[in-house]
Design an enzyme around this catalytic site. Structure first.
Site, PDB file in Angstrom:
ATOM      1  CG  ASP A  34      -2.155   0.694   1.003  1.00 57.28           C
ATOM      2  OD1 ASP A  34      -2.189   1.905   0.974  1.00 57.28           O
ATOM      3  OD2 ASP A  34      -3.249   0.316   1.425  1.00 57.28           O
ATOM      4  CB  SER A  39      -5.008   3.212   3.510  1.00 55.96           C
ATOM      5  OG  SER A  39      -3.796   3.022   2.965  1.00 55.96           O
ATOM      6  CG  ASP A  61       2.915   3.284  -6.844  1.00 56.99           C
ATOM      7  OD1 ASP A  61       2.437   2.646  -7.776  1.00 56.99           O
ATOM      8  OD2 ASP A  61       2.424   4.512  -6.670  1.00 56.99           O
ATOM      9  CB  ALA A  84      -3.656  -0.790  -4.917  1.00 56.39           C
ATOM     10  CB  SER A 127     -16.320  -0.504  -9.766  1.00 58.98           C
ATOM     11  OG  SER A 127     -17.690   0.403  -9.726  1.00 58.98           O
ATOM     12  CE1 TYR A 151     -12.722   3.951  -9.542  1.00 54.37           C
ATOM     13  CE2 TYR A 151     -15.043   4.084  -9.947  1.00 54.37           C
ATOM     14  CZ  TYR A 151     -14.093   3.395  -9.444  1.00 54.37           C
ATOM     15  OH  TYR A 151     -14.377   2.232  -8.543  1.00 54.37           O
ATOM     16  CE  LYS A 155     -11.740   0.134 -10.110  1.00 54.81           C
ATOM     17  NZ  LYS A 155     -10.587  -0.621  -9.375  1.00 54.81           N
ATOM     18  NE  ARG A 233     -26.076   5.037  -7.014  1.00 54.63           N
ATOM     19  CZ  ARG A 233     -27.119   5.660  -7.720  1.00 54.63           C
ATOM     20  NH1 ARG A 233     -28.185   5.339  -7.915  1.00 54.63           N
ATOM     21  NH2 ARG A 233     -26.764   6.756  -8.296  1.00 54.63           N
ATOM     22  NE  ARG A 294     -23.452  12.117  -6.824  1.00 51.97           N
ATOM     23  CZ  ARG A 294     -23.058  11.221  -6.058  1.00 51.97           C
ATOM     24  NH1 ARG A 294     -22.114  11.879  -4.921  1.00 51.97           N
ATOM     25  NH2 ARG A 294     -23.241  10.112  -6.156  1.00 51.97           N
ATOM     26  N   GLY A 296     -24.287  12.896 -13.527  1.00 48.37           N
ATOM     27  CA  GLY A 296     -23.862  11.695 -13.751  1.00 48.37           C
ATOM     28  C   GLY A 296     -24.411  10.551 -12.921  1.00 48.37           C
TER      29      GLY A 296
HETATM   30  C1  UD1 Z   1     -19.892   6.477  -6.276  1.00 45.81           C
HETATM   31  C2  UD1 Z   1     -19.690   6.512  -7.829  1.00 45.81           C
HETATM   32  C3  UD1 Z   1     -19.157   5.364  -8.208  1.00 45.81           C
HETATM   33  C4  UD1 Z   1     -18.237   4.682  -7.225  1.00 45.81           C
HETATM   34  C5  UD1 Z   1     -19.010   4.510  -6.040  1.00 45.81           C
HETATM   35  C6  UD1 Z   1     -18.036   3.904  -4.833  1.00 45.81           C
HETATM   36  C7  UD1 Z   1     -20.641   8.616  -8.728  1.00 45.81           C
HETATM   37  C8  UD1 Z   1     -21.454   9.320  -9.926  1.00 45.81           C
HETATM   38  N1  UD1 Z   1     -20.689   7.266  -8.641  1.00 45.81           N
HETATM   39  O1  UD1 Z   1     -21.263   5.781  -6.504  1.00 45.81           O
HETATM   40  O2  UD1 Z   1     -18.645   5.329  -9.586  1.00 45.81           O
HETATM   41  O3  UD1 Z   1     -17.808   3.237  -7.863  1.00 45.81           O
HETATM   42  O4  UD1 Z   1     -19.170   5.771  -5.518  1.00 45.81           O
HETATM   43  O5  UD1 Z   1     -16.801   5.060  -4.454  1.00 45.81           O
HETATM   44  O6  UD1 Z   1     -19.775   9.399  -8.002  1.00 45.81           O
HETATM   45  N2  UD1 Z   1     -26.488  10.704  -2.082  1.00 45.81           N
HETATM   46  C9  UD1 Z   1     -26.967  11.685  -1.634  1.00 45.81           C
HETATM   47  N3  UD1 Z   1     -26.349  12.637  -0.894  1.00 45.81           N
HETATM   48  C10 UD1 Z   1     -25.060  12.627  -0.769  1.00 45.81           C
HETATM   49  C11 UD1 Z   1     -24.296  11.460  -1.446  1.00 45.81           C
HETATM   50  C12 UD1 Z   1     -25.139  10.595  -2.042  1.00 45.81           C
HETATM   51  O7  UD1 Z   1     -27.989  11.958  -1.954  1.00 45.81           O
HETATM   52  O8  UD1 Z   1     -24.376  13.673  -0.232  1.00 45.81           O
HETATM   53  C13 UD1 Z   1     -27.114   9.862  -3.217  1.00 45.81           C
HETATM   54  C14 UD1 Z   1     -26.452   9.737  -4.809  1.00 45.81           C
HETATM   55  O9  UD1 Z   1     -27.219  10.803  -5.418  1.00 45.81           O
HETATM   56  C15 UD1 Z   1     -27.023   8.086  -4.880  1.00 45.81           C
HETATM   57  C16 UD1 Z   1     -26.633   7.450  -3.644  1.00 45.81           C
HETATM   58  O10 UD1 Z   1     -26.733   8.571  -2.676  1.00 45.81           O
HETATM   59  O11 UD1 Z   1     -28.325   8.093  -5.331  1.00 45.81           O
HETATM   60  C17 UD1 Z   1     -25.253   6.932  -3.329  1.00 45.81           C
HETATM   61  O12 UD1 Z   1     -24.464   7.784  -3.703  1.00 45.81           O
HETATM   62  P1  UD1 Z   1     -22.744   7.370  -3.416  1.00 45.81           P
HETATM   63  O13 UD1 Z   1     -22.553   6.901  -2.178  1.00 45.81           O
HETATM   64  O14 UD1 Z   1     -21.860   8.492  -3.994  1.00 45.81           O
HETATM   65  O15 UD1 Z   1     -22.555   6.141  -4.456  1.00 45.81           O
HETATM   66  P2  UD1 Z   1     -22.917   6.134  -5.972  1.00 45.81           P
HETATM   67  O16 UD1 Z   1     -23.015   7.393  -6.794  1.00 45.81           O
HETATM   68  O17 UD1 Z   1     -23.633   4.979  -6.279  1.00 45.81           O
END
Ligand code: UD1
Length: 354
Positions: A34, A39, A61, A84, A127, A151, A155, A233, A294, A296
């Site tokens: 690591d 971390s 690394d 990593a 992922s 990102y 992958k 999710r 948000r 994307g």
């Molecule tokens: C994100 C990344 C993904 C990565 C994963 C693990 C994006 C678009 N995707 O996934 O590529 O593999 O993290 O690191 O960044 N949410 C809120 N408020 C917040 C934070 C999140 O409402 O403050 C919502 C988001 O809109 C989503 C859900 O919670 O619907 C989960 O979000 P998050 O934990 O960031 O994970 P992903 O977006 O699924």
């Protein structure tokens, strides 16, 4: 015969440290490599407190061929778990060179070193981000690649490299594990996620609001076509993910070729469901406000988990309530992460080191 030695790249991080616990519980001997950029080496002392064994740390690394050759020569690894990598989507957009370098060039350097050492069993942390945001759920492993950011594309590239490698040389046994949303913490409260700065991900943010460190969660959109309008999710407990690595390692050790599997629960939870579950687990109120979507973000996705069951005999055993309860125990016991003294163990939890 001594237990197999496993190189765990990124083994001091959130997922990697839990993977070390699961490997040791399965009678294997992890050695961590690591850089410690994201971390903390004290996570390995916590692994020792849980299991009685502290994994040796090689600070280095995966892009460093000399360091890799030295580690392979010194330890005589039987297999490699490659965790990593960099994982912040936003950063990957602003720094694609850095992301391709660490994630893609790093993986290439690692498989080259494995080839030189004659070690051809590899588990790669991929992922669900490789699916992008348009697939219908539950998502099967056969869904096409559609990553939407650098990102995710790193992958995809590494998965393609490993597929080509498995096709070219039948001596390799490789598993690509596509994580959905790993959350939670070790049930002891000794290990968990340690975000640097304000968390991007939902769970650490919710946890910090419950602890009173932040005032409210911003819900990123409540007008999606989901039951309550918020994003859905597939949250999966980090110890289930860790145990999935052990199952994949067993499979890759005994089967040559490439296996690609989802690591999820097969169930989706909305942002508001997560907040409610956290309130139940913590007994605290988690304030929230609705903000804009948000960019994307996908509305909803979750895993098809049949392939993992069929091929690995693995399925996630822990539900959302336990994920939240374990996160909360970690948060309460370690508000400043590993700077806090080791917290007391929960009632009934027996540490292997005591
Ligand atoms: C994100 C990344 C993904 C990565 C994963 C693990 C994006 C678009 N995707 O996934 O590529 O593999 O993290 O690191 O960044 N949410 C809120 N408020 C917040 C934070 C999140 O409402 O403050 C919502 C988001 O809109 C989503 C859900 O919670 O619907 C989960 O979000 P998050 O934990 O960031 O994970 P992903 O977006 O699924």
């Amino acid at each position: 015969m001594s237990a197999p030695k496993i190189l765990v790249t990124g083994g001091a991080g959130f997922i990697g440290s839990h993977v070390c616990v699961a490997l040791i519980a399965a009678g294997l001997r992890p050695v961590v490599m690591d850089t410690l950029v994201n971390s903390d080496p004290r996570s390995l002392q916590r692994v020792a407190r849980i299991t009685g064994v502290e994994p040796p740390l090689v600070r280095g690394d995966v892009r460093d061929a000399v360091a890799l050759d030295r580690a392979f020569a010194e330890h005589g690894f039987d297999a490699v778990l490659h965790l990593a990598g960099l994982k912040a989507v936003g950063q990957s957009v602003s720094d694609p060179i850095g992301y391709y370098d660490v994630n893609v060039a790093g993986s290439l350097a690692l498989v080259r070193a494995m080839e030189r050492a004659g070690v051809r069993t590899l588990i790669f942390s991929s992922s669900a981000t490789v699916y992008g945001s348009t697939q219908r759920s539950p998502i099967r492993e056969s869904a096409p690649y559609a990553a939407v950011n650098p990102y995710g594309r790193t992958k995809v590239m590494v998965e393609r490299l490993l597929a080509d490698l498995a096709r070219a040389d039948g001596r390799w046994g490789i598993a690509c594990l596509r994580f959905f949303n790993p959350i939670g913490a070790h049930e002891s409260g000794l290990l968990g996620e340690l975000p640097h700065g304000p968390p991007d991900n939902l769970l650490p943010y919710v946890s910090q609001v419950a602890a009173g460190e932040r005032c409210h969660v911003v819900v990123h959109g409540d007008d999606y076509e989901t039951p309550d309008g918020t994003g859905v999710r597939d949250y999966v407990h980090v110890m289930d993910v860790a145990e999935g690595h052990v199952a994949a390692l067993r499979h890759a050790t005994t089967h040559r070729g490439l296996l690609t599997v989802n690591l999820g629960t097969g169930r989706g939870a909305s942002v508001l469901e997560v907040i409610s579950a956290f309130e139940r687990a913590s007994g605290r109120t988690v304030a929230w406000r609705v903000g804009p979507r948000r960019p994307g973000d996908a509305p909803a996705y979750w895993a098809d988990v049949q392939h993992a069951r069929d091929r690995l005999g693995w399925h996630a055993r822990r539900g959302l309530d336990q994920m939240c309860a374990d996160s909360w125990r970690w948060q309460l016991g370690n508000p400043r992460g590993f700077d806090d003294p080791d917290p007391a163990l929960p009632a009934g939890f027996v540490s292997a080191s005591t």
